[in-house]
Motif scaffolding. Structure first.
Motif: not given
Ligand code: SAM
Length: 276
Positions: A246, A251, A254, A270, A273
């Protein structure tokens, strides 16, 4: 005159032989017994030939009852709190009352005894050095799964109360969230005639219960093995990877890439993040 006390007395969760001699003594000498349901506890007192004045204390009248009970204590009287079964305040009313009585400067003393989850844990064979008692899960599946998600990485043994109506639905949600392989023990009707304590992988226990509707009846404690420390270590590594990605990628990208690398769910990564 002896010091006025609010005694918190545990009562049986099935087998009346479990009422302790001290509980009997304290109930017999009480000036007032505050009970969750006076008819229910009245039968218990009648069984032991105890005649005491009774009042109800439940979720909807606890504040007014606390004032009344404090007046009894101010008059030097002995008061007992009981719930329908087991230890008061454990998934039962009494928290507000105990706090109010203590704040008013009176002594609150426990008379310990039965508690369904302690009885279940003691016979479950699951690790008992660290556990999380969660009481009842939310009745609706969405909220229940959310709560289970929050618990899914906890390593202590997880303990829940459950009723006949929701036992299968709750076990199914647990299998979904914790995975079908997670070990569970279902303790049903403890200390009663049909006491059953059964353990296995969540998927097996669900099948076993579906095959025998009798096993869906009664009162339940559900104990789930905590998450393996190893899973948490893997998660820590996954978290390191997603955070590193990230720093260079948006995001979602990533999380997608981290999911491919670690084999974990993209959504889960996710979440790491966006929680920052
Ligand atoms: N205060 C009680 C205690 O100390 O365990 C718990 C009260 S809570 C309202 C009632 C729940 O406890 C039931 O729905 C069930 O989940 C559990 N429970 C009570 N008695 C039980 C028993 N004999 N066997 C298994 N679970 C029981």
């Amino acid at each position: 005159m002896s010091e006025p006390v609010l005694n918190i007395v545990a009562t049986p969760i099935g087998n009346l032989g479990d009422l302790s001699p001290r509980a009997l003594d304290v109930l017999s000498s009480a000036d007032l017994v505050a009970a969750e349901d006076t008819r229910h506890s009245g039968r218990l007192l009648a069984h032991f030939n105890i005649k005491a004045e009774m009042i109800s204390v439940h979720d909807h009248n606890e504040r007014q009852r606390a004032d009344l009970i404090i007046r009894y204590l101010q008059e030097g009287k002995q008061v007992v709190l009981v719930s329908d079964a087991g230890t008061p305040l454990i998934s039962d009313p009494g928290f507000y009352l105990v706090r109010a009585v203590r704040d008013a400067g009176f002594r609150v003393s426990p008379v310990p005894g039965c508690c369904a989850f302690i009885a279940a844990l003691s016979a479950s064979g699951l690790p008992s050095d660290r556990f999380l008692f969660e009481g009842f899960l939310p009745p609706k599946s969405g909220a229940r799964r959310q709560r289970l998600e929050l618990l899914s990485k906890e390593t202590p043994t997880l303990i829940f109360y459950e009723s006949t109506h929701r036992i299968l639905a709750s076990l199914s949600d647990m299998a979904e969230v914790f995975g079908p392989e997670r070990y569970v023990v279902v303790a049903r009707e403890l200390t009663k005639t049909f006491e059953t304590i059964h353990g296995g992988a969540l998927s097996e226990v669900i099948e076993w219960m579906q095959a025998d509707p009798m096993q869906q009846k009664g009162e339940f404690v559900v104990l789930v093995h905590g998450a393996a420390e190893k899973e948490n270590l893997l998660d820590a590594e996954a978290e390191r990877i997603v955070r590193l990605l990230a720093t260079e990628l948006p995001p979602k990208k990533a999380a997608g890439l981290a999911a491919e690398i670690t084999g974990l769910k993209k959504n889960q990564l996710y979440q790491v993040l966006i929680e920052d």
